[in-house]
Design an enzyme around this catalytic site. Structure first.
Site, short mmCIF file in Angstrom:
data_model
loop_
_atom_site.label_atom_id
_atom_site.label_comp_id
_atom_site.label_asym_id
_atom_site.label_seq_id
_atom_site.Cartn_x
_atom_site.Cartn_y
_atom_site.Cartn_z
N GLY A 199 0.82 -1.21 0.00
CA GLY A 199 0.00 0.00 0.00
C GLY A 199 0.85 1.26 0.00
O GLY A 199 0.58 2.19 0.73
N ALA A 200 1.89 1.27 -0.85
CA ALA A 200 2.87 2.36 -0.82
C ALA A 200 2.51 3.52 -1.75
O ALA A 200 3.30 4.44 -1.92
CB ALA A 200 4.26 1.81 -1.17
N ASN A 201 1.32 3.47 -2.34
CA ASN A 201 0.94 4.54 -3.27
C ASN A 201 0.43 5.79 -2.58
O ASN A 201 0.37 6.86 -3.19
CB ASN A 201 -0.18 4.04 -4.20
CG ASN A 201 0.38 3.51 -5.50
OD1 ASN A 201 1.49 3.84 -5.87
ND2 ASN A 201 -0.40 2.71 -6.18
N GLY A 223 -0.73 7.85 1.48
CA GLY A 223 -0.77 7.91 2.94
C GLY A 223 0.53 7.52 3.63
O GLY A 223 1.63 7.91 3.22
N ILE A 224 0.40 6.75 4.68
CA ILE A 224 1.53 6.36 5.52
C ILE A 224 2.52 5.51 4.74
O ILE A 224 3.73 5.69 4.84
CB ILE A 224 1.00 5.58 6.76
CG1 ILE A 224 0.06 6.49 7.59
CG2 ILE A 224 2.14 5.08 7.62
CD1 ILE A 224 -0.79 5.75 8.61
N GLY A 225 2.01 4.58 3.92
CA GLY A 225 2.88 3.69 3.14
C GLY A 225 3.81 4.45 2.21
O GLY A 225 5.00 4.12 2.09
N TYR A 283 -13.40 -3.16 11.21
CA TYR A 283 -12.05 -2.62 11.08
C TYR A 283 -11.24 -2.92 12.33
O TYR A 283 -10.12 -3.43 12.25
CB TYR A 283 -12.13 -1.11 10.82
CG TYR A 283 -10.78 -0.44 10.78
CD1 TYR A 283 -9.97 -0.51 9.65
CD2 TYR A 283 -10.28 0.27 11.89
CE1 TYR A 283 -8.72 0.10 9.61
CE2 TYR A 283 -9.05 0.89 11.85
CZ TYR A 283 -8.27 0.81 10.72
OH TYR A 283 -7.03 1.41 10.70
N1 NAP Z 1 -5.05 6.90 9.05
C1 NAP Z 1 -5.14 6.56 10.31
O1 NAP Z 1 -5.60 7.34 11.15
C2 NAP Z 1 -4.69 5.21 10.77
C3 NAP Z 1 -4.75 4.91 12.12
C4 NAP Z 1 -4.32 3.66 12.56
C5 NAP Z 1 -3.85 2.74 11.64
N2 NAP Z 1 -3.82 3.06 10.31
C6 NAP Z 1 -3.33 2.01 9.39
O2 NAP Z 1 -2.32 2.55 8.57
C7 NAP Z 1 -2.26 1.80 7.36
C8 NAP Z 1 -2.14 2.75 6.17
O3 NAP Z 1 -3.32 3.48 6.05
P1 NAP Z 1 -3.38 5.00 5.57
O4 NAP Z 1 -3.97 5.76 6.69
O5 NAP Z 1 -2.10 5.43 5.00
O6 NAP Z 1 -4.55 4.92 4.46
P2 NAP Z 1 -4.50 5.02 2.87
O7 NAP Z 1 -3.89 6.31 2.45
O8 NAP Z 1 -5.89 4.72 2.42
O9 NAP Z 1 -3.52 3.87 2.45
C9 NAP Z 1 -3.92 2.53 2.39
C10 NAP Z 1 -3.21 1.86 1.25
O10 NAP Z 1 -3.62 0.50 1.20
C11 NAP Z 1 -3.83 0.16 -0.14
N3 NAP Z 1 -4.75 -0.95 -0.35
C12 NAP Z 1 -6.08 -0.98 -0.08
N4 NAP Z 1 -6.60 -2.14 -0.46
C13 NAP Z 1 -5.59 -2.87 -1.00
C14 NAP Z 1 -5.50 -4.15 -1.60
N5 NAP Z 1 -6.58 -4.92 -1.75
N6 NAP Z 1 -4.31 -4.57 -2.05
C15 NAP Z 1 -3.23 -3.78 -1.93
N7 NAP Z 1 -3.24 -2.58 -1.40
C16 NAP Z 1 -4.42 -2.12 -0.93
C17 NAP Z 1 -4.38 1.43 -0.76
O11 NAP Z 1 -4.21 1.36 -2.15
P3 NAP Z 1 -5.13 2.20 -3.16
O12 NAP Z 1 -4.47 3.52 -3.25
O13 NAP Z 1 -5.09 1.42 -4.42
O14 NAP Z 1 -6.52 2.25 -2.56
C18 NAP Z 1 -3.52 2.49 -0.10
O15 NAP Z 1 -2.33 2.69 -0.80
C19 NAP Z 1 -3.50 0.93 7.33
O16 NAP Z 1 -3.15 -0.39 7.69
C20 NAP Z 1 -4.37 1.54 8.41
O17 NAP Z 1 -5.24 0.59 8.99
C21 NAP Z 1 -4.21 4.26 9.87
#
Ligand code: NAP
Ligand code: NAG
Ligand code: NAG
Ligand code: NAG
Ligand code: NAG
Length: 320
Positions: A44-46, A48-50, A201
């Site tokens: 998921g490196a495209n 957010g956090i990744g 979730y």
């Molecule tokens: N944001 C918060 O407040 C928060 C808090 C606690 C934990 N987290 C955790 O942090 C991690 C990163 O989340 P984020 O906040 O950075 O959100 P994000 O920007 O939505 O990033 C999530 C990434 O996961 C990818 N993804 C989704 N479904 C997928 C699949 N089927 N196969 C491969 N990749 C997939 C998405 O790809 P696409 O771009 O293609 O959709 C996106 O790049 C998650 O595990 C989340 O649960 C986040």
């Protein structure tokens, strides 16, 4: 005019100070560890956090595989990273965690080209409203399937290159402190019963933490360390399916005080991936670049059964 500035400026200053104070509590990865010659995978490196994790690992001279659902977007992301960092070594690869076949293909391609993987960051994740059941291609409930089971299978398929490194390799599981509100229903892991759809979730994030603990036990003698972490509450696209536009009136002020930027949210995962102080630790949970004591109670019997049942669920799909 004059009296407006009299109130306005101190208010802005006060708000900025509160924000700065909060930021100081969030922790920053301060080590300068370089990763020359090391290979890392970030799921998921495209966005957010990744994305921020991938950029930082590349800046530290690792070869970074961006494991993304959309290959074209991953290629663009790699180009952008390389434009900003001379010589960044980034490789776009396709990985759809909602499809076991895609995970197997990805792992096979990785193993063909990389005998050693030093860092695996299980970061990808989804969050949808619980009102409607959404399933992966393999008919798993989407949070369970993508956030937990997909990464479970991926990690197990990569144990060989992870254990074949000269130093210790690291698996970082990006969980969430919301795991404390989760529940493991061993009799209904796939949440088929409507009454079990309370917080899907959170359930998947609790399963992530159980996975990290169990994996740590299983890899104790395999040269692999496992770290579960919570990035904090981060301003990303994660909640785009659950949040409506009008929520932003409430969210904007809250976000100002409580939400981290993606770069700030990436600090604890980066810390887990690089920090020398953690070299002898495995199976623990981190937040704000330090240990985090979970309020959840973990049961050994649930841990072992969850692992076995997950394997069974995967094998059933793959007809083994
Ligand atoms: N944001 C918060 O407040 C928060 C808090 C606690 C934990 N987290 C955790 O942090 C991690 C990163 O989340 P984020 O906040 O950075 O959100 P994000 O920007 O939505 O990033 C999530 C990434 O996961 C990818 N993804 C989704 N479904 C997928 C699949 N089927 N196969 C491969 N990749 C997939 C998405 O790809 P696409 O771009 O293609 O959709 C996106 O790049 C998650 O595990 C989340 O649960 C986040
Ligand atoms: C970039 O890589 C090339 C070859 O891989 C190398 O010769 C050059 O010194 C590198 N430049 C920097 C700034 O690291
Ligand atoms: C482990 O890595 C070495 C090189 O670093 C390679 O020669 C060997 O084939 C690898 N072993 C496996 C099982 O991949
Ligand atoms: C980890 O353990 C090794 C071997 O016991 C020891 O040399 C090293 O100092 C330890 N590292 C840390 C950070 O505690
Ligand atoms: C696990 O053990 C606890 C007590 O140690 C018990 O209350 C619980 O019912 C057990 N759960 C399962 C699924 O075996």
């Amino acid at each position: 005019m004059g009296h407006l500035a009299y109130y306005f400026l101190p208010t802005i200053l006060l708000l900025a100070l509160i924000r700065k104070y909060r930021e100081s509590k969030w922790g920053k990865c301060t080590n300068a560890v370089q990763l020359n010659g090391k290979t890392a995978i970030v799921t998921g490196a495209n966005s957010g956090i990744g994305l921020e994790i991938a950029k930082e690992l590349a800046a530290r001279k690792a070869q970074v595989i961006l494991a993304c659902r959309t290959l074209d977007k991953a290629k663009e992301t790699c180009i952008v990273i390389q434009q900003n960092q001379n010589n960044a070594s980034v490789i776009p690869m396709e990985l759809d965690l909602s499809c076991l076949k895609s995970i197997e293909q990805f792992a096979e391609d990785v193993k063909k080209n990389h005998k050693e993987i030093h860092i695996l960051i299980n970061n990808a994740g989804v969050s949808y409203p619980n009102s409607r059941r959404i399933e992966t291609i393999d008919n798993f409930e989407i949070h369970f399937g993508v956030n937990y089971l997909g990464h479970f299978h991926l990690t197990n398929l990569l144990l060989e290159p992870l254990s074949n490194t000269s130093g210790k390799s690291r698996v970082v599981v990006v969980a969430s402190s919301l795991h404390e509100r989760g529940e493991i229903r061993l009799d209904d892991l796939n949440s088929l019963q409507v009454s079990h759809r309370a917080n899907l979730y959170a359930n998947s994030k609790l399963a992530n933490v159980y996975f990290a603990q169990q994996l740590a036990q299983k890899t104790k003698d395999m040269n692999i360390n496992v770290y579960a972490c919570c990035p904090g509450w981060v301003y990303t696209g994660l909640f785009r399916h659950t949040i409506k536009w009008y929520h932003f009136f409430v969210i904007t002020p809250v976000a100002f005080f409580f939400m981290r930027s993606a770069r700030q949210g990436a600090q604890t995962p980066i810390y887990c991936a690089t920090e020398p102080d953690l070299e002898n630790e495995t199976g623990l949970l981190y937040r704000d670049c330090k240990h985090y004591n979970s309020k959840a109670i973990f049961y050994d019997n649930i841990s072992t059964k969850l692992w076995i049942e997950t394997e069974n669920m995967i094998n059933r799909v793959l007809n083994r």
